[in-house]
Design an enzyme around this catalytic site. Structure first.
Site, PDB file in Angstrom:
ATOM      1  N   LYS A 172       1.293  -0.604  -0.149  1.00  0.00           N
ATOM      2  CA  LYS A 172      -0.130   0.013   0.247  1.00  0.00           C
ATOM      3  C   LYS A 172       0.755   1.098   0.277  1.00  0.00           C
ATOM      4  CE  LYS A 172      -2.261   3.231   1.511  1.00  0.00           C
ATOM      5  NZ  LYS A 172      -2.176   4.165   1.149  1.00  0.00           N
ATOM      6  N   SER A 226       4.539   7.608  10.084  1.00  0.00           N
ATOM      7  CA  SER A 226       4.548   8.163  11.301  1.00  0.00           C
ATOM      8  C   SER A 226       4.473   7.818  12.054  1.00  0.00           C
ATOM      9  CB  SER A 226       3.838   9.884  11.121  1.00  0.00           C
ATOM     10  OG  SER A 226       2.420   9.365  10.815  1.00  0.00           O
ATOM     11  N   GLU A 245       9.098   1.888  11.342  1.00  0.00           N
ATOM     12  CA  GLU A 245      10.953   2.926  10.306  1.00  0.00           C
ATOM     13  C   GLU A 245       9.543   3.726  10.685  1.00  0.00           C
ATOM     14  OE1 GLU A 245      13.848   2.396  10.104  1.00  0.00           O
ATOM     15  OE2 GLU A 245      13.961   0.566  10.030  1.00  0.00           O
ATOM     16  N   LEU A 246      10.044   4.723  11.643  1.00  0.00           N
ATOM     17  CA  LEU A 246       9.363   5.749  12.058  1.00  0.00           C
ATOM     18  C   LEU A 246       9.918   7.819  11.995  1.00  0.00           C
ATOM     19  CD1 LEU A 246       7.481   4.604  14.336  1.00  0.00           C
ATOM     20  CD2 LEU A 246       6.719   4.734  12.215  1.00  0.00           C
ATOM     21  N   CYS A 279      13.250  11.585   7.156  1.00  0.00           N
ATOM     22  CA  CYS A 279      13.565  11.509   8.721  1.00  0.00           C
ATOM     23  C   CYS A 279      14.544  11.585   9.359  1.00  0.00           C
ATOM     24  CB  CYS A 279      12.899   9.851   8.757  1.00  0.00           C
ATOM     25  SG  CYS A 279      13.865   8.836   7.424  1.00  0.00           S
ATOM     26  N   GLU A 373       8.703  16.572  14.925  1.00  0.00           N
ATOM     27  CA  GLU A 373       9.333  16.673  13.511  1.00  0.00           C
ATOM     28  C   GLU A 373       8.921  17.722  12.391  1.00  0.00           C
ATOM     29  OE1 GLU A 373       8.660  13.153  11.648  1.00  0.00           O
ATOM     30  OE2 GLU A 373      10.366  12.941  10.610  1.00  0.00           O
TER      31      GLU A 373
END
Ligand code: NAP
Length: 469
Positions: A172, A226, A245-246, A279, A373
């Site tokens: 997706k 996120s 993985e943020l 990121c 962030e």
């Protein structure tokens, strides 16, 4: 474009427009998947686990190797699509395609190396004449959910290891940038991937993404995005493996003995690559007070040289952000910082989705540009008295993805490496650095697990223990 489901390119009447954020022009549209499409994707993927697990590692390697070659052949076409839909400068889009080729190559290599180990069972009490070993087997169905900012390479970081390990995949991609992911599916099919081994559904993450993650047939979720969405996914995932993985607000620390010309160039690049939508962007620049003013002068003169404009032009260094709403948010955070006492060294303006490269001085921990962030072209400078204060500030965050320190003092560098809570630490470079083979992932709210094909493949396989009595 159509989406790819159950071995076929399929269309739906309800469609999502894909927009060039620089011009507002509609580039294309993709079908909006329904819950019935999710069900079909999962049924197909479950059936395809048998096909995928039945292939040898070498056969899977050949497919990924061929896909890497085809991707390279189509580099210019894919880079243009990527640049148009995401907004990144065409030179960065080309380099993303090249990195994606490498990610698929590395994944293919891992397909040939998957193995278990012989177990020293007779080291146990009363164990005699037993032979034990492990097998690494595919998880089964892997769900891959990806963000907008590296819409090709981050898809390769999930699909490459998942297929190398013998899984089937339901992908997706982000709704802002689905086109290049669908092109990657074309490439994989042309390279010989069985057509049921992958479905790529386009549509709302909150609806179809969440439904895919909640389904029991999915054994492994690999998510990049996120922290808020990551947490929502973990809540619905239940009993399955997850890699997260943020985001982050990465620190870059500059100690008094640093080479300031080099640091200014690195910071001007690392704060503004992909309009700051990385990121591991250098967001919080923590500078020793003795060199603060000199560094700021050098940094601003570099930042003012950044060529902002149409992302498809060869000379452009920074294009628009992915959405006008995101540029508005970044500008409002800059204004909030200024009302809290920060000073604008350069930038601060905005035109639609184009936010000017911005440097803020006198930033502090109370400001969103420091605490949260930013994910936009804004660097916040904080002044410190010594390394103790620098490490304290670097760690005063809920994130921990990447950090950098510039110093010639090996003791200070090693102390920074040990004491800063971050998944990646760079000495004499900023936080924004990655080569696709290395283990990559965050601590604290920046994530769980590691990517990099050698490491991801471990997380996309299960260990079975076999004992012969
Ligand atoms: P996002 O809003 O979290 O979206 C990421 C993906 O999740 C999209 O495909 C989105 O679909 C989907 N999604 C949204 N809600 C969902 C739900 N409830 N369940 C399942 N899927 C859902 O992130 P983004 O704005 O695209 O990307 C920016 C973020 O990614 C930043 O925080 C950045 O730091 C992080 N990031 C981290 C890394 C890393 O390696 N650590 C790398 C790159 C980016 P829709 O697009 O349809 O909403």
């Amino acid at each position: 474009m159509k989406f790819f489901l159950a071995g076929k390119w399929q269309d739906r009447e309800d469609r999502i427009e894909v927009i060039n954020p620089g011009t507002g022009e509609v580039i294309d549209s993709v079908p909006r998947a329904t819950m019935a499409d999710v069900e079909l994707a999962l049924q197909t993927a479950e059936q395809a686990t048998v096909t995928m697990a039945g292939m040898t590692g070498y056969e899977r390697f050949r497919i990924l190797r061929r896909a890497a070659d085809l991707l390279l052949e189509r580099r210019d076409e894919l880079a243009k699509i990527l640049s148009q839909e995401e907004g990144k400068a065409i030179r960065e889009a080309r380099s993303e395609v090249e990195r994606s080729v490498h990610t698929l190559e590395l994944s293919g290599e891992e397909a040939k190396r998957l193995c278990g180990e012989v177990l020293p069972l007779d080291g146990g009490i009363g164990v005699r004449n037993k032979l034990g070993f492990t097998l690494r087997v595919p998880c089964g169905v892997v769900a891959a959910i990806t963000p907008f900012n590296y819409p090709l390479n981050l898809v390769c970081h999930k699909i490459g290891p998942a297929l190398a390990a013998g899984n089937s995949v339901v992908l997706k991609p982000a709704s802002d940038t689905p086109l290049v992911a669908l092109k990657l599916v074309e490439v994989l099919l042309e390279a010989g991937l069985p057509d049921t081994a992958i479905s790529c559904l386009t549509g709302s993450g909150g609806m179809i993404g969440s439904a895919i993650c909640a389904d029991r047939r999915v054994r492994k979720i690999s998510f990049t995005g996120s922290p808020e969405v990551g947490e929502q996914i973990c809540r619905v995932a239940g009993m399955k493996r997850v890699t997260m993985e943020l985001g982050s607000n990465s620190p870059l620390v500059i100690l008094p003995d640093a080479d300031l010309d080099k640091v200014a160039k690195v910071t001007a690049r690392q704060g503004f690559v992909n309009a700051g939508q990385v990121c591991i962007s250098a967001q919080r620049v923590i500078v020793a007070e003795e060199i603060h003013d000199e560094f700021v002068g050098k940094l601003v003169s570099q930042v003012e040289k950044i060529v902002v404009g149409d992302q498809l032009q060869a000379r452009t260094e920074m294009g628009p952000m992915v959405r006008t709403a995101d540029a508005e948010r970044v500008q409002s955070w800059v204004q909030e910082a200024i009302s809290g006492g920060a000073k604008l060294a350069c930038g601060g303006g905005r035109n639609g989705a184009f936010m000017e490269p911005t440097v803020l001085l006198n930033a502090n921990q109370e400001m969103k540009v420091v605490q949260d962030e930013v994910f936009g072209p804004t660097v916040a400078i904080l002044k410190v008295a010594d390394i103790d204060q620098a490490i304290g500030l670097a760690n005063d965050t809920r994130y921990g993805l990447s950090a950098g320190v510039f110093t010639q003092d090996i003791d200070a560098a090693m102390r920074f490496a040990r004491e800063v809570h971050s998944g990646n630490v760079h000495i004499n470079w900023g936080p924004l650095w990655r080569t696709d083979g290395m283990p990559y992932g965050g601590l604290k709210n920046s994530g769980l697990g590691k990517e990099g094909p050698k490491y991801a493949i471990q997380e996309m396989t299960e260990t079975k223990t076999i004992v012969i009595h």
